[in-house]
Write a protein that holds these residues in place. Structure first.
Motif: not given
Ligand code: KG4
Ligand code: ZN
Length: 371
Positions: A79-103
């Motif tokens: 989730r950081g520190p890093g390039l914000l635009g790059s981090l957001l891709v991974g963080v959004a992907f992780a959140k979608a997985l968690c939401l979709g698969a209840d993780l």
């Protein structure tokens, strides 16, 4: 327990799977070739590349690992520190997985994850002293446990990796230059070429003070000054590309310069690390191991010097294998696994943290430890 790790903080899109603390599978897509055209990471392009590649890479990763999303127990993401635009891709992907698969979601501090990657090979003994040397950071930490990192020192300007990359660029070597300088310096060492024979000596910067901070920007200036006296060392891009691929064809003077520069960075890093160890001991702390991690910890000279330092000081040395020193998904999965062990997870509102901002310790204790 099977933890997925997702890394997109800079220019590597990577996944890793850690099962009960042991590495199971890792897959990485590097954008180096794209950014080499610019001589450094272009942030906007990095985030677009992550976005383009992350979905297909994940499908391939699961197939190679022989598992499905249903097999996962938690999703950890840098989730950081890093390039914000790059981090957001991974963080959004992780959140979608968690939401979709209840993780459960675990936000990981990318810097801590570099150091915890040492645990993928052999469990480090704590308390430890940690030296993190990467492209963006040069930090010393007192690490009491895998979840307690107290900062002791940091770079005031360029990071050690940045110093390598900038010096390499001045020598017309391709980005990222650290690995290339390592190979050229290694050749000088193997051939018995000595930088001091030519009177090439770079300063050991910022040692003449009491702090545990670093400053590497002066080394770049020193390289610039030296090259004014040796313009022939700047061979131009095509020659630099060739020497990066075939270090055995590089001129002797270039290899000696790489060795002199590497010596300066490595001696500075180890001198301050030794001081940190002495200071902690003077304060009555017991330090059982030295952890050295981050991209620059792949440097063969730093690996040697850290080994000598640890032996001299009577502490165990823990360094991730060179391929786990640079950014990867396994280190995120490993750090996530450590947090899951303590039942620490994040809500889906968790924010990504750009470079330069502190990563908050805002995990929620679920009271439930995943086994
Ligand atoms: O940890 P990392 O992959 O990315 C960041 O989080 O910054 O570190 C990348 C840095 C680059 O500056 C690269 O030149 C340096 O690590 N690096 C090396 C070596 N391999 C990678 N520096 C010196 N010697 C190496 N063998
Ligand atoms: Zn990194």
């Amino acid at each position: 327990m099977l933890v997925l790790g997702i890394e997109t903080s800079c220019d590597e899109t990577a996944f890793g799977l850690v099962e009960d603390g042991r590495p199971r599978h890792g897959l990485l897509h590097s954008q180096t070739a794209v950014h080499a055209l610019f001589g450094g990471v272009a942030p906007e392009i990095a985030s677009r590349e992550h976005y383009r590649i992350i979905g297909p890479l994940f499908d391939r990763f699961l197939e190679e690992a022989g598992c499905t999303v249903a097999d996962l127990d938690a999703v950890a993401v840098a989730r950081g520190p890093g390039l914000l635009g790059s981090l957001l891709v991974g963080v959004a992907f992780a959140k979608a997985l968690c939401l979709g698969a209840d993780l459960p979601l675990i936000g990981v501090n990318h810097l801590h994850a570099h150091l915890l990657a040492a645990a993928l090979d052999a469990e480090p003994a704590f308390p430890a002293l940690g030296l993190l040397v990467s492209g963006g950071h040069t930090n010393l930490y007192h690490i009491r446990s895998p979840r307690e990192f107290a900062p002791l020192g940091r770079t005031l300007d360029d990071a050690a990796g940045e110093a390598f990359d900038k010096a390499a660029k001045m020598l017309s070597l391709p980005y990222p230059g650290g690995r290339c300088l390592d190979a050229l310096a290694r050749r000088a060492r193997k051939e018995g070429w000595s930088a001091s024979a030519r009177d090439v000596r770079f300063p050991r910067p910022y040692l003449d003070n009491e702090t545990l901070d670093f400053s590497f920007s002066g080394l770049k200036t020193a390289m610039g000054r030296y090259l004014e006296t040796r313009p022939e060392l700047k061979g131009g891009a095509p020659a630099g590309e060739n020497w990066a691929k075939h270090p055995q064809e590089a001129p002797q003077a270039l290899c000696e310069t790489a060795l002199a520069f590497t010596d300066a960075v490595v001696e500075t890093l180890t001198a301050k690390t030794a001081r940190a160890l002495a200071r902690l001991r003077k304060e009555g702390e017991t330090i059982r191991s030295l952890i050295v991690a981050g991209g620059v910890a792949a440097n063969s000279f730093l690996r040697e010097a850290a080994g000598e330092l640890a032996a001299r000081e009577g502490v165990a040395l823990c360094m991730p294998s060179p391929q786990l020193c640079t950014d990867n998904g396994l280190m995120i999965a490993c750090a996530g696994w450590c947090q899951a062990q303590a039942g620490r997870f994040h809500p889906l509102e968790m924010a990504a943290v750009p470079r330069g901002c502190p990563v908050p310790d805002d995990a929620l204790s679920s009271g439930q430890v995943l086994a």
